[in-house]
Motif scaffolding. Sequence first.
Motif, PDB file in Angstrom:
ATOM      1  N   LYS A 194       1.847  -0.985 -11.726  1.00 33.35           N
ATOM      2  CA  LYS A 194      -0.456  -0.938 -11.081  1.00 33.35           C
ATOM      3  C   LYS A 194       0.045  -0.248 -10.006  1.00 33.35           C
ATOM      4  CE  LYS A 194      -0.314  -1.857 -16.081  1.00 33.35           C
ATOM      5  NZ  LYS A 194      -0.725  -1.044 -16.804  1.00 33.35           N
ATOM      6  N   LYS A 195      -1.427   0.376 -10.497  1.00 34.85           N
ATOM      7  CA  LYS A 195      -2.122   0.116  -8.658  1.00 34.85           C
ATOM      8  C   LYS A 195      -2.837  -0.371  -8.428  1.00 34.85           C
ATOM      9  CE  LYS A 195      -3.113   5.205  -7.929  1.00 34.85           C
ATOM     10  NZ  LYS A 195      -3.940   6.553  -7.473  1.00 34.85           N
ATOM     11  N   ASP A 196      -3.316  -0.973  -8.891  1.00 34.83           N
ATOM     12  CA  ASP A 196      -4.189  -2.567  -8.231  1.00 34.83           C
ATOM     13  C   ASP A 196      -4.050  -3.541  -9.193  1.00 34.83           C
ATOM     14  OD1 ASP A 196      -6.332  -4.157  -7.920  1.00 34.83           O
ATOM     15  OD2 ASP A 196      -7.698  -1.616  -7.539  1.00 34.83           O
ATOM     16  N   THR A 240      -1.227   3.400  -3.388  1.00 35.30           N
ATOM     17  CA  THR A 240      -0.991   4.645  -3.000  1.00 35.30           C
ATOM     18  C   THR A 240       0.148   5.368  -4.575  1.00 35.30           C
ATOM     19  OG1 THR A 240       0.699   4.266  -1.620  1.00 35.30           O
ATOM     20  CG2 THR A 240      -1.886   4.412  -0.969  1.00 35.30           C
ATOM     21  N   ALA A 241       0.405   4.509  -5.239  1.00 33.35           N
ATOM     22  CA  ALA A 241       1.687   5.518  -6.410  1.00 33.35           C
ATOM     23  C   ALA A 241       1.124   6.120  -6.708  1.00 33.35           C
ATOM     24  CB  ALA A 241       2.012   3.889  -6.846  1.00 33.35           C
ATOM     25  N   LYS A 279       4.946   5.600 -13.814  1.00 31.09           N
ATOM     26  CA  LYS A 279       6.256   5.836 -14.597  1.00 31.09           C
ATOM     27  C   LYS A 279       8.156   5.486 -14.538  1.00 31.09           C
ATOM     28  CE  LYS A 279       3.389   8.749 -17.233  1.00 31.09           C
ATOM     29  NZ  LYS A 279       3.169  10.070 -17.553  1.00 31.09           N
ATOM     30  N   THR A 280       8.577   5.708 -13.742  1.00 27.16           N
ATOM     31  CA  THR A 280       9.643   5.498 -13.194  1.00 27.16           C
ATOM     32  C   THR A 280       9.771   4.159 -12.973  1.00 27.16           C
ATOM     33  OG1 THR A 280       9.896   7.801 -12.238  1.00 27.16           O
ATOM     34  CG2 THR A 280      11.398   6.644 -11.866  1.00 27.16           C
ATOM     35  N   LEU A 281       9.193   3.740 -11.735  1.00 28.18           N
ATOM     36  CA  LEU A 281       9.851   1.813 -12.517  1.00 28.18           C
ATOM     37  C   LEU A 281       9.285   1.371 -13.772  1.00 28.18           C
ATOM     38  CD1 LEU A 281       7.416   0.901  -8.861  1.00 28.18           C
ATOM     39  CD2 LEU A 281       9.488   0.126 -10.008  1.00 28.18           C
ATOM     40  N   THR A 282       8.511   1.677 -14.555  1.00 24.19           N
ATOM     41  CA  THR A 282       8.592   1.367 -15.440  1.00 24.19           C
ATOM     42  C   THR A 282       9.333   0.985 -16.782  1.00 24.19           C
ATOM     43  OG1 THR A 282       5.584   1.797 -15.547  1.00 24.19           O
ATOM     44  CG2 THR A 282       6.561   0.554 -17.442  1.00 24.19           C
ATOM     45  N   LYS A 301       0.585  -1.427   0.204  1.00 24.50           N
ATOM     46  CA  LYS A 301      -0.171  -0.259   0.107  1.00 24.50           C
ATOM     47  C   LYS A 301       0.991   1.208  -0.422  1.00 24.50           C
ATOM     48  CE  LYS A 301      -4.419   1.814   2.620  1.00 24.50           C
ATOM     49  NZ  LYS A 301      -4.898   1.921   3.257  1.00 24.50           N
ATOM     50  N   TYR A 302       1.578   1.355   0.490  1.00 20.48           N
ATOM     51  CA  TYR A 302       2.969   2.578   1.309  1.00 20.48           C
ATOM     52  C   TYR A 302       3.922   1.884   0.220  1.00 20.48           C
ATOM     53  CZ  TYR A 302      -0.762   4.544   3.658  1.00 20.48           C
ATOM     54  OH  TYR A 302      -2.309   5.120   3.880  1.00 20.48           O
TER      55      TYR A 302
END
Length: 600
Positions: A561-563, A535-536, A542-545, A506-507
């Motif tokens: 992703k967020k979910d 919560t990204a 985008k940085t992670l990808t 989550k965080y």
Amino acid sequence: MFTYFIRSLFFSVIFAMDTSTSVDCNSYFNYLPDEILLKILEQLTTLDVINFCKCYNRYAYLYGEKNILSCINLSKRNGFNRSYSFSTIMKNVCPDIVTVLNITNVYWIAASEIRKCLKKLVNLEELYLIGTKVGISKTDSLSYKSKKLKKLAVTIDDKELQDSHAQYFPNVESLCVQIISKKDFTCQYRLQCLIKKLKQLSELWIHDVTNSYPLDYDHLAYTGSNLKIFAFKALCSMFSDLKFKGLTKIFISEKSGREAYYEKLESKSPDPRTLAASPAWKVLNELHTSVPFGLSDAKKLHYGLTNINKIEFEELNFMHYPNLCCPRYINAIKEIICSNNSKKLQKLALTNCLVTDKRLANSEENPKKKKKYDHNEPLSEEHKKFVDNLANLKKLELYTCCRYEGFRIYYFIQYLKNLTHLTLEIPASLNGVFIKKVFENCNYLETLKVNVVLSNESFNQDFWMSLSLAKNLKNLRYEVYRISLENIFFGLAAMTKMERLFIKCKYVDNFGVVYLKKFLEANPNLELMVIIINTATETMLKTLTKNMKVCKDRNKMFFAKKDERIFTEGFPIPELHYYDLISPHTHVSNLNITDKFHNR
């Protein structure tokens, strides 16, 4: 067991030949009669035979041996991967001898390549295509059009399903369908029409992976006029009583959705649990618990091959709701696990309330208010019997109980040295001392799933610091409330055999990507990596990808992703990966439609 022994012996001989410098490798086989060699090769897998033929050109004629390569199993679970060329293998094999082709979950091969191969296999009797790019569309059905086809497993997309396609495989007796999309309720009608036109159909297996427009399985079973076996697995459905079709309910489960298996038996059989002599089974009956054993064990009991007092269980699942958690139930579970019936257990699912913790004596160093437990004490006779009975265990799932808190059982895992798959739900106040011992002792561990309840910094730190000890780990699912990505990838950077990784939180406390790059460089075989941060921000994702795609191989699936619910809504990720790694459901005593259908 015999096949495993032959396979090990055969390849140990080949290894001895390869490492010998004084004798020509081929000379060993010159003295071996072809009849004996063929008998040995019959016990090996398709990939073993293919590798053998590649090493020794003299035996290339084996590609045309019906007894050896009439059944070609190139499924993902059987070891087939991208390093093998599907077209080259099928080009070498004589197409006229092939009667069985299994390429289940080989999702990376182009549909045109598979169709081209299928058109050459004129004598095909069994075909398994679930999880591939070939489905049941008109173009696909024409490629395996045959009156000889008796058994078919295929993935169905709603837009491809037409009852007219039954004309291309009219004599199919066993059908397994995996439904990956449904746009409306007409899917039910079109599937019924397809079943109705297959006059020879006696087995029907349905796996509905969607969560919309549930199917009416009563009507589907009714449509098949000659059904002897009917099985389904769905996220939402009602269990049916199909006595009007003469079908007996052999197995049902609600542990990972709705699963049921019905079969037409020659004689009626009572519920196997009612015949148990052990008081433990009587307790389970009185408490109206769900059946803990799997389909294979249920069949043995209903067929009369054994009884509940003599059976050697393959898998048991004792997950339960809080209202069931009482001393009677816990003692009954202990009795069953410690009995002779569980000595050959391969899969087991438990909750941590099974073993109570022993508090340390109060002292100046351990005041009354502090809850301290002696987890390093030697095993008692009762616990030793419990652990010894699980010596053959390959897959363990351990979940938390919300009524009783038990940590001691986590320290038993280190004694289960044959584990290959481990699923853990970690209580909020349990540290990770035990996980280090698990990594040190369980050398065969390949798949690990960890779900940390709430925030547990103590376990998180122990976990990433111990990861380097898990030398053979290939698949990891790690779900936690709060995480430091830099720390977790610091631990993962020491790994070299990783194939799939799923991280959910989550965080995020620390968002460094230095060790992420090191991890990717150290694990060239990584084919799936999914990072879910609820919560990204868009910038973070985008940085992670961007950093994940430092490896420019198109075949690798890397997502931030967020979910994770996006993967259940038509997102392009193979069902194999979702089922094996992303889905949180249990894999013990459940109905794996694809594998069970093939192994029948």
